[in-house]
Design an enzyme around this catalytic site. Sequence first.
Site, PDB file in Angstrom:
ATOM      1  N   LYS A 122     -11.729   9.355   9.349  1.00 34.05           N
ATOM      2  CA  LYS A 122     -10.371   9.824   9.562  1.00 34.05           C
ATOM      3  C   LYS A 122     -10.040  10.954   8.590  1.00 34.05           C
ATOM      4  O   LYS A 122     -10.340  10.871   7.415  1.00 34.05           O
ATOM      5  CB  LYS A 122      -9.379   8.677   9.357  1.00 34.05           C
ATOM      6  CG  LYS A 122      -7.916   9.093   9.514  1.00 34.05           C
ATOM      7  CD  LYS A 122      -6.966   8.038   8.992  1.00 34.05           C
ATOM      8  CE  LYS A 122      -5.532   8.540   9.012  1.00 34.05           C
ATOM      9  NZ  LYS A 122      -4.587   7.644   8.353  1.00 34.05           N
ATOM     10  N   CYS A 126       0.857  -1.182   0.000  1.00 30.79           N
ATOM     11  CA  CYS A 126       0.000   0.000   0.000  1.00 30.79           C
ATOM     12  C   CYS A 126       0.896   1.235   0.000  1.00 30.79           C
ATOM     13  O   CYS A 126       1.627   1.470   0.971  1.00 30.79           O
ATOM     14  CB  CYS A 126      -0.918   0.021   1.220  1.00 30.79           C
ATOM     15  SG  CYS A 126      -1.853   1.565   1.381  1.00 30.79           S
ATOM     16  N   CYS A 136       0.111   3.717   2.963  1.00 36.57           N
ATOM     17  CA  CYS A 136       0.725   3.365   4.253  1.00 36.57           C
ATOM     18  C   CYS A 136       2.239   3.254   4.149  1.00 36.57           C
ATOM     19  O   CYS A 136       2.921   3.226   5.173  1.00 36.57           O
ATOM     20  CB  CYS A 136       0.200   2.024   4.756  1.00 36.57           C
ATOM     21  SG  CYS A 136      -1.537   1.984   5.191  1.00 36.57           S
ATOM     22  N   LYS A 153      -5.336  12.875   3.641  1.00 35.55           N
ATOM     23  CA  LYS A 153      -5.107  13.451   2.323  1.00 35.55           C
ATOM     24  C   LYS A 153      -5.606  12.507   1.236  1.00 35.55           C
ATOM     25  O   LYS A 153      -6.120  12.939   0.206  1.00 35.55           O
ATOM     26  CB  LYS A 153      -3.615  13.742   2.145  1.00 35.55           C
ATOM     27  CG  LYS A 153      -3.136  14.931   2.941  1.00 35.55           C
ATOM     28  CD  LYS A 153      -1.653  15.146   2.853  1.00 35.55           C
ATOM     29  CE  LYS A 153      -0.878  14.125   3.640  1.00 35.55           C
ATOM     30  NZ  LYS A 153       0.547  14.469   3.803  1.00 35.55           N
ATOM     31  N   HIS A 196      -6.718   3.696   3.743  1.00 33.30           N
ATOM     32  CA  HIS A 196      -6.685   4.637   2.629  1.00 33.30           C
ATOM     33  C   HIS A 196      -7.717   4.352   1.541  1.00 33.30           C
ATOM     34  O   HIS A 196      -7.875   5.138   0.617  1.00 33.30           O
ATOM     35  CB  HIS A 196      -5.283   4.658   2.013  1.00 33.30           C
ATOM     36  CG  HIS A 196      -4.236   5.153   2.954  1.00 33.30           C
ATOM     37  ND1 HIS A 196      -3.457   4.314   3.732  1.00 33.30           N
ATOM     38  CD2 HIS A 196      -3.873   6.416   3.281  1.00 33.30           C
ATOM     39  CE1 HIS A 196      -2.648   5.047   4.474  1.00 33.30           C
ATOM     40  NE2 HIS A 196      -2.875   6.311   4.230  1.00 33.30           N
TER      41      HIS A 196
END
Length: 518
Positions: free
Chosen positions: A304, A135, A138, A307, A155
């Site tokens: 959460k 990922c 992450c 971005k 994400h």
Amino acid sequence: MRRPPVQSTAMPYYLTTPIYYVNSTPHIGHAYTTIAADVLVRHQRQRGEETFFLTGVDEHASKVARVAAEQGLQPKEYADRIVEVWRELPRRLDATNDFFIRTTDDGHKRFVQEFLERIRANGDVYQDVYAGLYCVGCEAFKTESELVDGKCPEHGIEPEWIEERNWFFRLSAYQEPLLGLYDARPDFVLPAFRYNEARSFIAGGLQDFSISRAGQPWGVPIPWDPDQVAYVWADALVNYLSALSYARPGEDLRERFWPGVRHLLGKDILRFHCVYWPAMLLAAGYEVPRQLFVHGYLLLDDRKISKTLGNVLDPLDLIDVYGADAVRFWSIRAVSFGQDGSASVEGLRERYERELANELGNLLSRTTAMIARYRGGAVTACPSPGSAVASLLAGLAGDVADRLDRYDLTGALERIWEVVRGLNRHVEAQAPWQLAKDEARAAELDRTLYDLADGLRAVAVALAAFVPSTSARILAALGADPADLRWEGVAYGRSDDLTGIAPAPPLFPRIDAPTAAA
């Protein structure tokens, strides 16, 4: 079997934030950790402790290289441009960091290479082929069991399949040493439920992980294999130690500040900090950190702030509207530090008006106006140990210090606010405007005005770590020294004679466009 080294004691106060990825601009989640760290460090300075506060940016992530490529830039060129926005974040938040580290610093890159060489010399590095899901959000490898509907739960993106020959760190060799460390130090990771989470992960069995990436030039070259670069976490985590080696030219601060370091971090990077990092330190022959505190997320509409998700609040926009102190206050006050909690611009506006402007600001305005009106701006020091204000302040210093030592920033601020509200009740109960009408009660009026001013002075010192600019303005309005923030001042009866007191202007003026930052 490898054993964790004996922990040193009596160390100065060294605190770090995570270093933040520069693949985009800062959001309020980054500001949250930076504010919390600054509160803790400022408070320790008030107690006379030697401190070192580190923050900075992680520039070597794959996603940084990808964003740079999308903009037609080389990664370093992109990083040099965007880093100024990140340097601005602590400045605008009124954070007092001692150093701002970039992982592209030559001093950091040299240290990372030396650190990895130490691990290799210890026999804990070997070469193998890695094949698995990665990922980019992450910057971590994922197992199928960690995915939700084939996507990273953090994400919301599908990880990529990567297969390459890498250098691996023998994390599996450190399972028993880490369990021994955790069992010997039950406060190594806080809060306790995060400690349990990390220890359970270790007890479940540790897998070796890749510390290098092949086929990309962006990163710190592996010293024994320059065709590969250090995996971002094998580079980034080392910043907490590397910074001490070059933050002050000509000085090596490691002996003074390591291992007495406390790391603040979000729960999404718990595994890297609470498992990988101490294992790597042990392998390189360093002592492990003193403590790690894992806080929750600031949530926006119960999601959460991220971005990747695109639901960000820009902290610099919020500061433009409300000021740094209001943003600092709200971020600590609104969410119990350590837990997840929801954030909103509406919540900031509400606390600005109700608590900062009305409860604190009006208290100062009323107190200084009454001293100016009824006593010509001067009141002789006349503390009364048995007074209601003396009772209000009793135990405040110890309670707040204890809460902050336990990272209960929200509880510490609530304890101070109990006194703010108590002082407001004291104004109403004593009614100085009524006392001023009766010359026979002149001494009672003097004591009331002195107590209110002295209570506000003590509150201002207690609040200095949370809202430093506001604290200084309160102290100046009361004729006290704004630079004298010694923690002993959080006590009753420390004010001298009051002279030259004029009605204070509003601490938090009305804002007509509170949604401008939305």
